[in-house]
Write a protein that holds these residues in place. Structure first.
Motif: not given
Length: 322
Positions: A14-15, A118-122, A140-141, A263-264
């Motif tokens: 997630g990072v 994952a978080p969309l922005a990442q 997002t997927f 956000d995941t």
């Protein structure tokens, strides 16, 4: 003259980090497995479009945080609602599950594949065109699948002469064709079916199965939807006879389940089917993906037809391997 080291995207648990190529370089000596694709600490690096800049599919290197040995993968963003024509994660997962139901782990005809969030922005650092799975979730997927090194496209025909003379080819292409028949593969795009290896090590693979089951047909043909081979190996024939509707339902009705945490969408063990009439089922922060009851029934009917053809001799048995 000095040159800056090109940046690469590095994503882990997630990072997303940006690191130099030299600092994060890995040799391609790892092995891609389902366990690796689903591990929480998967690291994705060097994600580049396969064909053109805005391509939905990217080729990347990956490894786990615990093991620096890298392997190649395909990364494909999912659309809004995790469902769209020619980008249907649940169909890709179902095709892999059917292959797993039929064949041993080292004899699959669909490369290992997994759906991750994952978080969309990442994730947009890997694919800028990624979108929210659902508005307001900021999540997002995307799909990850083992890349087939050295693969070559299989023509849209069965090589009859090779089928008769080459037992390894006959075995692998008949196994692939049975899977594409069961899933009603409806996209004859060049490159969706690939061959790897030579001689006794030849393998056939279905690598793009998003246009299948109850999907609309592709505009480039539906060759692999039909059964073109006239023989299968004894092990596959036996497995088709013993495979049950209950097994299909157990593996295909709820293939994956998630819970929205921040956000995941975090994976959870598959639970009771929320709605057998829908393939993508969301209830609040809970999400399931799988085949509908109607789609599973269609797989079962095609299995029964195959077994009937075997019993009647219309689908003969290949000679046992010596």
């Amino acid at each position: 003259m000095s040159h800056e080291t090109p940046a690469r995207v590095r994503w882990i648990t997630g990072v997303v980090l940006l690191t130099g190529l030299l600092a994060a370089a890995h040799a391609s000596d790892g092995t891609c497995t389902l366990d690796a694709l689903t591990t929480p600490d998967l690291v994705i690096e060097d994600a580049k479009p396969v064909r053109f800049e805005k391509d939905i599919t990217r080729k990347a290197m990956a490894h786990t945080a615990a093991d620096p040995a890298a392997f190649r993968i395909k990364v494909r963003r999912a659309g809004a609602g995790a469902s769209s024509f020619n980008n249907e994660p649940r169909y890709e997962l179902a095709a892999y599950e059917i292959s797993r139901l039929l064949f041993p782990a080292d004899e699959q005809v669909v490369p290992a594949i997994a759906l991750r969030s994952a978080p969309l922005a990442q994730f947009r650092l890997i694919d800028p065109a990624a979108v929210e799975a659902w508005r307001g979730t900021a999540a997002t997927f995307y799909m990850v699948q083992c890349w087939l090194d050295g693969a070559k496209p299989h023509p849209l025909k069965i090589d009859a002469a090779r089928f008769a003379a080459d037992s390894a080819y006959a075995r692998t292409i008949s196994r692939l064709n049975v899977v594409t028949y069961l899933i009603e593969h409806k996209d004859s795009n060049r490159g969706n079916v690939m061959l790897t290896g030579e001689g006794a090590a030849v393998r056939a693979w279905a690598i793009d199965n998003g246009v299948a089951f109850d999907s609309e047909e592709s505009d480039v043909g539906i060759f692999w939807k039909d059964l073109h081979v006239d023989a299968v190996d004894r092990a596959l024939a036996d497995r088709l006879r013993t495979l049950t509707l209950d097994e299909l339902r157990a593996r295909l009705a709820v293939i994956v389940q998630y819970e929205l945490v921040g956000d995941t969408w975090e994976p959870r063990p598959p639970g009771v089917n929320i709605d057998p009439h829908r393939g993508v089922r969301r209830r609040g922060r809970q999400l399931q993906l799988g085949l509908t009851g109607m789609e599973i029934g269609a797989v079962e009917r095609r299995r029964v037809k195959l077994v009937r053809r075997i019993e009647q001799g219309a689908l003969r048995l290949l000679p046992d391997a010596s």
